[in-house]
Design a protein around this motif. Structure first.
Motif, PDB file in Angstrom:
ATOM      1  N   UNK A   1       7.222  -6.518 -17.927  1.00  0.00           N
ATOM      2  CA  UNK A   1       6.749  -5.361 -16.861  1.00  0.00           C
ATOM      3  C   UNK A   1       6.139  -6.090 -15.745  1.00  0.00           C
ATOM      4  N   UNK A   2       6.465  -5.799 -14.624  1.00  0.00           N
ATOM      5  CA  UNK A   2       5.802  -6.196 -13.323  1.00  0.00           C
ATOM      6  C   UNK A   2       5.845  -4.975 -12.230  1.00  0.00           C
ATOM      7  N   UNK A   3       4.823  -5.047 -11.369  1.00  0.00           N
ATOM      8  CA  UNK A   3       4.790  -3.944 -10.430  1.00  0.00           C
ATOM      9  C   UNK A   3       5.448  -4.657  -9.016  1.00  0.00           C
ATOM     10  N   UNK A   4       6.474  -3.785  -8.699  1.00  0.00           N
ATOM     11  CA  UNK A   4       7.118  -4.258  -7.371  1.00  0.00           C
ATOM     12  C   UNK A   4       6.493  -4.077  -5.977  1.00  0.00           C
ATOM     13  N   UNK A   5       5.754  -2.919  -6.206  1.00  0.00           N
ATOM     14  CA  UNK A   5       4.931  -2.419  -4.873  1.00  0.00           C
ATOM     15  C   UNK A   5       4.045  -1.439  -5.331  1.00  0.00           C
ATOM     16  N   UNK A   6       2.673  -1.913  -4.927  1.00  0.00           N
ATOM     17  CA  UNK A   6       1.544  -1.156  -5.308  1.00  0.00           C
ATOM     18  C   UNK A   6       1.355  -0.131  -4.295  1.00  0.00           C
ATOM     19  N   UNK A   7       0.860   1.288  -4.535  1.00  0.00           N
ATOM     20  CA  UNK A   7       0.401   1.955  -3.682  1.00  0.00           C
ATOM     21  C   UNK A   7      -0.406   1.878  -2.512  1.00  0.00           C
ATOM     22  N   UNK A   8      -1.057   0.848  -2.729  1.00  0.00           N
ATOM     23  CA  UNK A   8      -2.003   0.207  -1.635  1.00  0.00           C
ATOM     24  C   UNK A   8      -1.170  -0.547  -0.469  1.00  0.00           C
ATOM     25  N   UNK A   9      -0.128  -1.364  -1.020  1.00  0.00           N
ATOM     26  CA  UNK A   9       0.727  -2.125  -0.220  1.00  0.00           C
ATOM     27  C   UNK A   9       1.627  -1.038   0.575  1.00  0.00           C
ATOM     28  N   UNK A  10       2.182   0.039  -0.073  1.00  0.00           N
ATOM     29  CA  UNK A  10       2.930   0.812   0.272  1.00  0.00           C
ATOM     30  C   UNK A  10       2.116   1.705   1.432  1.00  0.00           C
ATOM     31  N   UNK A  11       0.759   1.945   1.266  1.00  0.00           N
ATOM     32  CA  UNK A  11       0.028   2.864   2.485  1.00  0.00           C
ATOM     33  C   UNK A  11       0.010   1.942   3.790  1.00  0.00           C
ATOM     34  N   UNK A  12       0.029   0.527   3.606  1.00  0.00           N
ATOM     35  CA  UNK A  12      -0.155  -0.172   4.766  1.00  0.00           C
ATOM     36  C   UNK A  12       1.427  -0.043   5.848  1.00  0.00           C
ATOM     37  N   UNK A  13       2.547   0.035   4.934  1.00  0.00           N
ATOM     38  CA  UNK A  13       3.901   0.390   5.542  1.00  0.00           C
ATOM     39  C   UNK A  13       3.896   1.701   6.243  1.00  0.00           C
TER      40      UNK A  13
END
Length: 460
Positions: A232-244
Protein backbone atom coordinates in the motif's frame (compact mmCIF):
# COMPACT_ATOMS: atom_id res chain seq x y z
CA UNK A 1 -47.33 -0.16 8.03
CA UNK A 2 -48.14 -3.68 6.99
CA UNK A 3 -46.51 -4.85 3.77
CA UNK A 4 -48.43 -7.20 1.50
CA UNK A 5 -46.80 -10.58 1.01
CA UNK A 6 -45.59 -10.77 -2.56
CA UNK A 7 -45.95 -14.05 -4.38
CA UNK A 8 -43.30 -14.58 -7.06
CA UNK A 9 -44.67 -16.66 -9.91
CA UNK A 10 -42.36 -19.38 -11.25
CA UNK A 11 -42.35 -18.10 -14.82
CA UNK A 12 -41.03 -14.73 -13.64
CA UNK A 13 -38.31 -16.39 -11.62
CA UNK A 14 -37.13 -18.30 -14.67
CA UNK A 15 -36.40 -15.19 -16.70
CA UNK A 16 -32.63 -15.03 -17.22
CA UNK A 17 -29.94 -14.01 -19.60
CA UNK A 18 -29.66 -17.62 -20.72
CA UNK A 19 -33.29 -18.43 -21.58
CA UNK A 20 -33.30 -20.43 -24.82
CA UNK A 21 -36.59 -18.98 -25.99
CA UNK A 22 -36.86 -15.56 -24.42
CA UNK A 23 -40.28 -13.97 -24.59
CA UNK A 24 -40.37 -10.20 -24.93
CA UNK A 25 -42.01 -8.39 -22.05
CA UNK A 26 -45.54 -7.32 -22.93
CA UNK A 27 -44.55 -3.72 -23.70
CA UNK A 28 -41.32 -4.69 -25.44
CA UNK A 29 -42.63 -5.40 -28.91
CA UNK A 30 -39.79 -5.04 -31.43
CA UNK A 31 -41.79 -2.41 -33.32
CA UNK A 32 -42.85 -0.64 -30.17
CA UNK A 33 -40.49 1.75 -28.50
CA UNK A 34 -40.75 5.51 -28.37
CA UNK A 35 -38.28 7.93 -29.92
CA UNK A 36 -37.99 11.62 -29.05
CA UNK A 37 -35.80 14.54 -30.02
CA UNK A 38 -35.03 15.98 -26.56
CA UNK A 39 -35.22 15.21 -22.87
CA UNK A 40 -38.05 17.74 -22.58
CA UNK A 41 -40.07 15.61 -24.99
CA UNK A 42 -39.30 12.53 -22.87
CA UNK A 43 -40.40 14.38 -19.74
CA UNK A 44 -43.66 15.63 -21.24
CA UNK A 45 -44.59 12.55 -23.28
CA UNK A 46 -48.18 11.35 -22.85
CA UNK A 47 -47.99 8.17 -24.94
CA UNK A 48 -44.47 6.85 -24.30
CA UNK A 49 -43.85 3.11 -24.41
CA UNK A 50 -42.19 2.02 -21.18
CA UNK A 51 -40.41 -1.24 -20.51
CA UNK A 52 -41.47 -3.44 -17.60
CA UNK A 53 -38.74 -4.05 -14.98
CA UNK A 54 -38.54 -7.68 -13.82
CA UNK A 55 -37.71 -7.98 -10.15
CA UNK A 56 -34.83 -10.32 -9.33
CA UNK A 57 -34.74 -9.91 -5.53
CA UNK A 58 -37.29 -11.32 -3.05
CA UNK A 59 -39.09 -8.94 -0.71
CA UNK A 60 -39.54 -11.24 2.27
CA UNK A 61 -42.78 -10.93 4.23
CA UNK A 62 -44.69 -8.10 5.87
CA UNK A 63 -43.28 -9.25 9.22
CA UNK A 64 -39.70 -9.67 7.97
CA UNK A 65 -39.10 -7.50 4.88
CA UNK A 66 -35.84 -7.72 2.97
CA UNK A 67 -34.28 -5.03 0.79
CA UNK A 68 -31.63 -5.42 -1.88
CA UNK A 69 -29.37 -3.16 -3.89
CA UNK A 70 -26.17 -2.72 -5.83
CA UNK A 71 -26.26 1.01 -5.04
CA UNK A 72 -23.46 2.90 -6.75
CA UNK A 73 -23.15 4.50 -10.15
CA UNK A 74 -20.49 4.41 -12.88
CA UNK A 75 -20.53 0.72 -13.76
CA UNK A 76 -18.56 0.05 -16.95
CA UNK A 77 -17.57 -2.95 -19.04
CA UNK A 78 -14.15 -2.83 -17.39
CA UNK A 79 -14.65 -1.42 -13.88
CA UNK A 80 -17.11 -1.57 -10.95
CA UNK A 81 -18.63 -4.78 -12.25
CA UNK A 82 -21.99 -6.05 -11.00
CA UNK A 83 -21.95 -9.19 -13.17
CA UNK A 84 -19.41 -11.93 -13.75
CA UNK A 85 -18.01 -12.00 -17.31
CA UNK A 86 -20.66 -14.51 -18.47
CA UNK A 87 -23.52 -12.51 -16.97
CA UNK A 88 -24.83 -15.39 -14.88
CA UNK A 89 -24.20 -14.02 -11.38
CA UNK A 90 -25.63 -10.65 -10.31
CA UNK A 91 -24.05 -9.13 -7.19
CA UNK A 92 -26.14 -7.49 -4.49
CA UNK A 93 -26.35 -6.57 -0.85
CA UNK A 94 -29.30 -7.64 1.35
CA UNK A 95 -30.28 -5.28 4.15
CA UNK A 96 -33.08 -5.21 6.69
CA UNK A 97 -33.68 -1.51 7.37
CA UNK A 98 -35.01 1.44 5.39
CA UNK A 99 -36.05 5.01 5.95
CA UNK A 100 -33.36 5.96 8.49
CA UNK A 101 -29.67 6.79 8.72
CA UNK A 102 -27.33 3.79 8.62
CA UNK A 103 -25.89 2.94 12.04
CA UNK A 104 -22.57 1.23 12.73
CA UNK A 105 -24.36 -1.91 13.96
CA UNK A 106 -26.43 -2.34 10.78
CA UNK A 107 -25.26 -5.46 8.95
CA UNK A 108 -25.61 -6.09 5.28
CA UNK A 109 -25.46 -9.56 3.75
CA UNK A 110 -23.22 -9.90 0.69
CA UNK A 111 -24.16 -12.31 -2.07
CA UNK A 112 -25.24 -12.84 -5.63
CA UNK A 113 -28.27 -14.02 -7.57
CA UNK A 114 -27.85 -16.98 -9.90
CA UNK A 115 -29.85 -15.88 -12.94
CA UNK A 116 -29.78 -19.41 -14.37
CA UNK A 117 -31.01 -21.13 -11.20
CA UNK A 118 -34.31 -19.27 -10.63
CA UNK A 119 -32.50 -16.20 -9.30
CA UNK A 120 -31.29 -18.17 -6.28
CA UNK A 121 -29.58 -16.02 -3.63
CA UNK A 122 -26.13 -17.21 -2.52
CA UNK A 123 -24.81 -15.45 0.59
CA UNK A 124 -21.01 -15.11 0.71
CA UNK A 125 -20.37 -12.68 3.57
CA UNK A 126 -21.47 -9.71 5.64
CA UNK A 127 -20.45 -6.09 6.18
CA UNK A 128 -20.94 -3.24 8.63
CA UNK A 129 -19.28 -0.74 6.26
CA UNK A 130 -22.00 0.50 3.92
CA UNK A 131 -24.09 3.56 3.20
CA UNK A 132 -27.22 4.47 1.25
CA UNK A 133 -25.51 5.99 -1.77
CA UNK A 134 -22.51 3.75 -2.49
CA UNK A 135 -23.32 0.57 -0.62
CA UNK A 136 -20.11 -1.24 0.36
CA UNK A 137 -18.40 -0.84 -3.05
CA UNK A 138 -19.25 -4.45 -3.88
CA UNK A 139 -17.78 -5.52 -7.25
CA UNK A 140 -16.22 -8.34 -9.23
CA UNK A 141 -12.47 -8.00 -9.54
CA UNK A 142 -11.92 -7.14 -13.24
CA UNK A 143 -10.73 -10.06 -15.33
CA UNK A 144 -11.89 -12.62 -12.78
CA UNK A 145 -14.92 -14.90 -12.92
CA UNK A 146 -14.25 -16.10 -9.37
CA UNK A 147 -13.30 -13.21 -7.05
CA UNK A 148 -15.63 -10.65 -5.48
CA UNK A 149 -14.53 -7.73 -3.29
CA UNK A 150 -16.39 -5.44 -0.87
CA UNK A 151 -15.71 -3.12 2.06
CA UNK A 152 -16.06 -4.04 5.70
CA UNK A 153 -14.77 -3.04 9.12
CA UNK A 154 -11.94 -5.00 10.69
CA UNK A 155 -12.79 -7.73 13.19
CA UNK A 156 -12.16 -5.32 16.07
CA UNK A 157 -14.29 -2.68 14.31
CA UNK A 158 -11.58 -0.03 14.45
CA UNK A 159 -10.53 0.33 10.80
CA UNK A 160 -11.85 -0.06 7.28
CA UNK A 161 -10.66 -3.02 5.25
CA UNK A 162 -11.92 -5.04 2.28
CA UNK A 163 -12.85 -8.71 1.87
CA UNK A 164 -12.24 -10.87 -1.19
CA UNK A 165 -14.33 -14.00 -1.68
CA UNK A 166 -13.57 -16.77 -4.19
CA UNK A 167 -16.75 -18.49 -5.43
CA UNK A 168 -14.76 -21.60 -6.47
CA UNK A 169 -12.77 -22.20 -3.28
CA UNK A 170 -15.38 -20.52 -1.03
CA UNK A 171 -12.53 -18.88 0.86
CA UNK A 172 -12.40 -15.26 2.04
CA UNK A 173 -9.24 -13.22 2.44
CA UNK A 174 -8.85 -9.79 4.00
CA UNK A 175 -7.03 -6.83 2.42
CA UNK A 176 -5.49 -4.09 4.58
CA UNK A 177 -7.41 -1.14 3.09
CA UNK A 178 -10.88 -0.41 1.76
CA UNK A 179 -11.64 -0.42 -1.95
CA UNK A 180 -13.12 2.29 -4.12
CA UNK A 181 -12.29 0.87 -7.52
CA UNK A 182 -9.88 -1.55 -9.24
CA UNK A 183 -8.02 -1.10 -12.51
CA UNK A 184 -9.38 -2.84 -15.64
CA UNK A 185 -6.53 -5.38 -15.50
CA UNK A 186 -7.42 -6.27 -11.91
CA UNK A 187 -3.93 -5.41 -10.63
CA UNK A 188 -4.31 -2.06 -8.87
CA UNK A 189 -6.75 -1.05 -6.15
CA UNK A 190 -7.54 2.61 -5.43
CA UNK A 191 -9.03 3.84 -2.18
CA UNK A 192 -10.02 7.00 -0.34
CA UNK A 193 -10.45 7.67 3.37
CA UNK A 194 -14.15 6.84 3.65
CA UNK A 195 -14.16 7.76 7.34
CA UNK A 196 -13.42 11.38 6.36
CA UNK A 197 -16.22 11.80 3.81
CA UNK A 198 -18.83 14.35 4.85
CA UNK A 199 -20.84 14.26 1.61
CA UNK A 200 -24.32 13.21 2.70
CA UNK A 201 -25.01 9.50 2.64
CA UNK A 202 -21.49 8.42 1.61
CA UNK A 203 -19.68 7.89 4.91
CA UNK A 204 -19.15 4.61 6.74
CA UNK A 205 -20.27 4.77 10.34
CA UNK A 206 -18.30 3.33 13.25
CA UNK A 207 -14.78 4.49 12.28
CA UNK A 208 -13.75 8.02 13.23
CA UNK A 209 -11.48 10.30 11.23
CA UNK A 210 -8.48 10.96 13.49
CA UNK A 211 -7.75 14.15 11.52
CA UNK A 212 -11.29 15.57 11.50
CA UNK A 213 -10.12 18.82 13.16
CA UNK A 214 -7.52 19.41 10.45
CA UNK A 215 -8.53 20.95 7.15
CA UNK A 216 -5.82 19.39 4.96
CA UNK A 217 -3.72 16.76 6.75
CA UNK A 218 -0.79 15.12 5.01
CA UNK A 219 -1.54 11.68 6.46
CA UNK A 220 -4.58 10.92 4.26
CA UNK A 221 -5.29 11.05 0.55
CA UNK A 222 -5.49 8.80 -2.51
CA UNK A 223 -4.23 5.28 -1.80
CA UNK A 224 -2.95 2.59 -4.16
CA UNK A 225 -2.53 -1.10 -3.40
CA UNK A 226 -0.92 -3.80 -5.53
CA UNK A 227 -3.47 -6.65 -5.63
CA UNK A 228 -0.73 -9.30 -5.74
CA UNK A 229 1.72 -8.06 -3.13
CA UNK A 230 -0.80 -6.07 -1.04
CA UNK A 231 1.77 -3.28 -0.87
CA UNK A 232 0.00 0.00 0.00
CA UNK A 233 1.23 3.50 -0.83
CA UNK A 234 -0.21 6.99 -0.87
CA UNK A 235 -0.27 8.54 -4.33
CA UNK A 236 -1.38 12.01 -3.35
CA UNK A 237 -1.97 13.48 0.09
CA UNK A 238 -4.80 15.86 0.84
CA UNK A 239 -2.18 18.43 1.80
CA UNK A 240 -0.40 18.17 -1.53
CA UNK A 241 -3.73 18.38 -3.32
CA UNK A 242 -4.55 21.55 -1.38
CA UNK A 243 -1.53 23.28 -2.94
CA UNK A 244 -2.71 22.25 -6.42
CA UNK A 245 -6.25 23.40 -5.67
CA UNK A 246 -5.03 26.75 -4.31
CA UNK A 247 -1.84 27.54 -6.27
CA UNK A 248 -1.73 31.14 -5.03
CA UNK A 249 -1.60 30.11 -1.38
CA UNK A 250 -3.69 28.07 1.02
CA UNK A 251 -6.83 29.77 2.34
CA UNK A 252 -6.91 31.03 5.91
CA UNK A 253 -10.63 30.53 6.53
CA UNK A 254 -10.54 26.76 7.01
CA UNK A 255 -12.04 26.49 10.50
CA UNK A 256 -14.71 23.76 10.46
CA UNK A 257 -13.55 22.81 6.99
CA UNK A 258 -12.77 19.36 5.61
CA UNK A 259 -10.72 18.76 2.47
CA UNK A 260 -10.93 15.20 1.20
CA UNK A 261 -10.84 12.92 -1.82
CA UNK A 262 -14.25 11.62 -2.75
CA UNK A 263 -14.41 9.52 -5.93
CA UNK A 264 -12.02 7.78 -8.30
CA UNK A 265 -12.37 6.13 -11.70
CA UNK A 266 -9.92 4.56 -14.16
CA UNK A 267 -9.62 5.27 -17.85
CA UNK A 268 -9.92 2.17 -20.11
CA UNK A 269 -6.18 1.49 -20.17
CA UNK A 270 -5.89 1.88 -16.42
CA UNK A 271 -2.89 4.22 -16.62
CA UNK A 272 -4.78 7.32 -15.43
CA UNK A 273 -7.73 7.98 -13.19
CA UNK A 274 -10.05 10.79 -12.21
CA UNK A 275 -10.18 11.89 -8.57
CA UNK A 276 -12.71 14.27 -7.05
CA UNK A 277 -11.48 16.65 -4.36
CA UNK A 278 -14.04 18.30 -2.07
CA UNK A 279 -13.48 21.37 0.07
CA UNK A 280 -16.42 21.27 2.48
CA UNK A 281 -17.05 24.20 4.84
CA UNK A 282 -19.61 24.25 7.62
CA UNK A 283 -21.57 27.47 7.07
CA UNK A 284 -23.76 26.95 10.13
CA UNK A 285 -24.36 24.03 12.49
CA UNK A 286 -25.52 21.04 10.44
CA UNK A 287 -25.09 22.74 7.06
CA UNK A 288 -22.11 22.62 4.73
CA UNK A 289 -21.18 23.99 1.34
CA UNK A 290 -18.59 22.29 -0.81
CA UNK A 291 -16.40 23.19 -3.74
CA UNK A 292 -15.80 20.09 -5.86
CA UNK A 293 -13.15 19.75 -8.56
CA UNK A 294 -12.13 16.91 -10.86
CA UNK A 295 -8.49 16.13 -11.58
CA UNK A 296 -6.74 13.29 -13.38
CA UNK A 297 -3.36 11.79 -12.57
CA UNK A 298 -1.25 8.76 -13.38
CA UNK A 299 -0.60 5.78 -11.12
CA UNK A 300 2.42 7.49 -9.60
CA UNK A 301 0.31 10.45 -8.49
CA UNK A 302 2.08 12.60 -11.08
CA UNK A 303 1.12 14.50 -14.25
CA UNK A 304 -1.91 16.01 -12.52
CA UNK A 305 -4.37 17.64 -14.94
CA UNK A 306 -7.47 19.69 -14.26
CA UNK A 307 -10.61 18.15 -15.72
CA UNK A 308 -13.55 20.39 -14.73
CA UNK A 309 -15.50 22.12 -11.98
CA UNK A 310 -18.25 20.35 -10.05
CA UNK A 311 -17.80 16.83 -11.45
CA UNK A 312 -20.73 14.56 -10.82
CA UNK A 313 -21.33 11.21 -12.55
CA UNK A 314 -18.43 10.72 -14.92
CA UNK A 315 -17.66 8.08 -17.52
CA UNK A 316 -14.43 7.65 -19.49
CA UNK A 317 -15.25 7.38 -23.21
CA UNK A 318 -11.67 6.43 -24.03
CA UNK A 319 -8.23 7.13 -22.56
CA UNK A 320 -8.39 10.83 -23.45
CA UNK A 321 -12.07 11.76 -23.24
CA UNK A 322 -14.58 11.77 -20.43
CA UNK A 323 -18.26 12.68 -20.18
CA UNK A 324 -20.17 14.07 -17.25
CA UNK A 325 -23.30 16.01 -16.33
CA UNK A 326 -23.09 19.52 -14.98
CA UNK A 327 -23.55 23.25 -15.51
CA UNK A 328 -21.02 24.18 -18.17
CA UNK A 329 -20.72 26.62 -21.08
CA UNK A 330 -22.14 25.21 -24.29
CA UNK A 331 -19.18 25.09 -26.74
CA UNK A 332 -21.45 26.32 -29.54
CA UNK A 333 -23.40 29.11 -27.84
CA UNK A 334 -21.28 29.94 -24.81
CA UNK A 335 -24.39 29.83 -22.63
CA UNK A 336 -24.04 28.02 -19.31
CA UNK A 337 -26.53 25.14 -19.29
CA UNK A 338 -27.18 21.86 -17.49
CA UNK A 339 -26.47 18.84 -19.60
CA UNK A 340 -24.19 15.99 -20.63
CA UNK A 341 -20.80 17.13 -21.92
CA UNK A 342 -17.62 15.67 -23.39
CA UNK A 343 -14.26 16.79 -21.99
CA UNK A 344 -10.67 16.14 -23.03
CA UNK A 345 -8.09 15.17 -20.42
CA UNK A 346 -6.11 18.25 -21.47
CA UNK A 347 -5.90 20.38 -18.29
CA UNK A 348 -8.23 23.10 -19.66
CA UNK A 349 -11.41 22.28 -17.74
CA UNK A 350 -13.47 23.35 -20.75
CA UNK A 351 -16.04 21.04 -22.42
CA UNK A 352 -15.43 20.23 -26.06
CA UNK A 353 -18.96 19.11 -26.91
CA UNK A 354 -22.44 19.13 -25.46
CA UNK A 355 -24.35 15.91 -26.05
CA UNK A 356 -27.75 17.14 -24.83
CA UNK A 357 -29.54 19.24 -22.22
CA UNK A 358 -30.88 17.25 -19.26
CA UNK A 359 -30.92 17.19 -15.46
CA UNK A 360 -28.29 15.26 -13.54
CA UNK A 361 -28.26 11.48 -13.76
CA UNK A 362 -26.08 8.40 -13.36
CA UNK A 363 -24.36 7.86 -16.68
CA UNK A 364 -22.89 4.84 -18.42
CA UNK A 365 -21.93 4.02 -22.00
CA UNK A 366 -23.00 0.93 -23.94
CA UNK A 367 -20.18 -1.34 -25.10
CA UNK A 368 -21.06 -0.51 -28.72
CA UNK A 369 -20.28 3.14 -28.01
CA UNK A 370 -23.62 4.17 -29.53
CA UNK A 371 -25.81 4.51 -26.45
CA UNK A 372 -25.67 6.67 -23.33
CA UNK A 373 -27.75 5.18 -20.51
CA UNK A 374 -28.84 7.49 -17.70
CA UNK A 375 -31.62 8.39 -15.31
CA UNK A 376 -32.90 11.36 -13.31
CA UNK A 377 -33.47 12.13 -9.70
CA UNK A 378 -36.98 12.42 -8.31
CA UNK A 379 -39.12 14.67 -10.56
CA UNK A 380 -42.57 15.20 -9.04
CA UNK A 381 -42.66 11.68 -7.63
CA UNK A 382 -41.12 9.88 -10.61
CA UNK A 383 -37.67 8.84 -11.82
CA UNK A 384 -37.09 8.78 -15.58
CA UNK A 385 -34.85 6.13 -17.14
CA UNK A 386 -33.78 6.61 -20.75
CA UNK A 387 -31.10 6.09 -23.39
CA UNK A 388 -29.59 8.54 -25.84
CA UNK A 389 -28.55 7.23 -29.26
CA UNK A 390 -25.38 9.13 -30.17
CA UNK A 391 -25.42 8.47 -33.97
CA UNK A 392 -28.97 9.82 -34.46
CA UNK A 393 -29.23 12.11 -31.39
CA UNK A 394 -32.50 10.40 -30.46
CA UNK A 395 -33.89 9.71 -26.99
CA UNK A 396 -35.55 6.40 -26.10
CA UNK A 397 -37.42 6.26 -22.77
CA UNK A 398 -37.22 3.03 -20.78
CA UNK A 399 -39.28 3.88 -17.72
CA UNK A 400 -41.13 6.43 -15.63
CA UNK A 401 -40.92 4.82 -12.21
CA UNK A 402 -42.87 6.00 -9.19
CA UNK A 403 -40.66 7.07 -6.33
CA UNK A 404 -41.85 5.36 -3.17
CA UNK A 405 -40.53 5.42 0.37
CA UNK A 406 -42.10 3.19 3.00
CA UNK A 407 -44.45 1.88 0.33
CA UNK A 408 -45.97 5.28 -0.45
CA UNK A 409 -45.56 7.66 -3.38
CA UNK A 410 -42.97 10.22 -2.32
CA UNK A 411 -43.05 13.44 -4.37
CA UNK A 412 -40.18 15.13 -2.50
CA UNK A 413 -36.46 14.51 -2.38
CA UNK A 414 -35.77 12.38 0.72
CA UNK A 415 -32.08 13.29 0.71
CA UNK A 416 -29.66 10.53 1.68
CA UNK A 417 -32.48 7.99 2.07
CA UNK A 418 -33.35 8.14 -1.62
CA UNK A 419 -33.22 5.10 -3.88
CA UNK A 420 -31.38 6.08 -7.06
CA UNK A 421 -31.70 3.75 -10.05
CA UNK A 422 -27.94 3.76 -10.80
CA UNK A 423 -28.58 2.02 -14.15
CA UNK A 424 -25.96 -0.35 -15.60
CA UNK A 425 -25.77 -2.69 -18.59
CA UNK A 426 -25.44 -6.45 -18.42
CA UNK A 427 -22.25 -7.80 -20.06
CA UNK A 428 -24.03 -8.63 -23.31
CA UNK A 429 -25.54 -5.15 -23.49
CA UNK A 430 -29.05 -6.54 -23.91
CA UNK A 431 -30.44 -5.72 -20.46
CA UNK A 432 -30.33 -2.89 -17.95
CA UNK A 433 -30.05 -3.48 -14.20
CA UNK A 434 -31.42 -0.98 -11.69
CA UNK A 435 -32.20 -0.49 -8.01
CA UNK A 436 -35.72 0.84 -7.52
CA UNK A 437 -38.52 1.31 -5.00
CA UNK A 438 -41.35 1.78 -7.50
CA UNK A 439 -43.30 -1.34 -6.46
CA UNK A 440 -43.56 -0.20 -2.86
CA UNK A 441 -41.35 -2.95 -1.44
CA UNK A 442 -38.42 -0.64 -0.65
CA UNK A 443 -35.11 -0.92 -2.49
CA UNK A 444 -35.08 -3.96 -4.78
CA UNK A 445 -33.13 -5.08 -7.85
CA UNK A 446 -34.53 -5.37 -11.36
CA UNK A 447 -33.60 -6.25 -14.95
CA UNK A 448 -35.08 -4.62 -18.05
CA UNK A 449 -34.82 -6.28 -21.47
CA UNK A 450 -33.66 -3.65 -23.99
CA UNK A 451 -32.79 -6.02 -26.83
CA UNK A 452 -35.67 -4.69 -29.00
CA UNK A 453 -33.94 -1.32 -28.91
CA UNK A 454 -30.26 -2.20 -29.30
CA UNK A 455 -31.06 -4.83 -31.96
CA UNK A 456 -33.19 -2.32 -33.90
CA UNK A 457 -31.73 1.15 -33.21
CA UNK A 458 -33.33 4.37 -34.48
CA UNK A 459 -32.54 5.55 -37.96
CA UNK A 460 -31.91 9.06 -39.20
Amino acid sequence: MMRPLFVVFPFLLSISLFASEKESLKSNDKKSYSVYNSFEEVLNAKDAVYFEPVRISPVGSSEAPMYHGFFFYNCAQRELLEFDPEGRYMLGMRIFVEGRIVQSSDKGEIGYFDLVDNNKWIKIGETTAWNWQQGCRLQWIPGSSEEIIWNDRSDDGKKLISRVYNIRTKQTRTLPISVYTISPDGQTLLSVNFERIVHAGCRYMGVEDPYKKQWAPSEIGVWKMDMKTENVEMLMSVRDMAHILYPDGLPADTINGTLYFFREGFNPSGDRFIAFIKDARETEPGKTQARTEGFSMNLDGKDVKYLYREPSHHFWINDKEIMDNGYHPDPETGNRVRGYFRFLDDDTGVPKEKYFDAPNGHITLHKSGDWILTDTYNINGFIYLYMYHIPTKKFVPLGKLAYKLGGYLYPYNPGVLRVDLHPRFTPDGKQVAIDSSHEGFGRQMYLIDISPIVDNPPRN
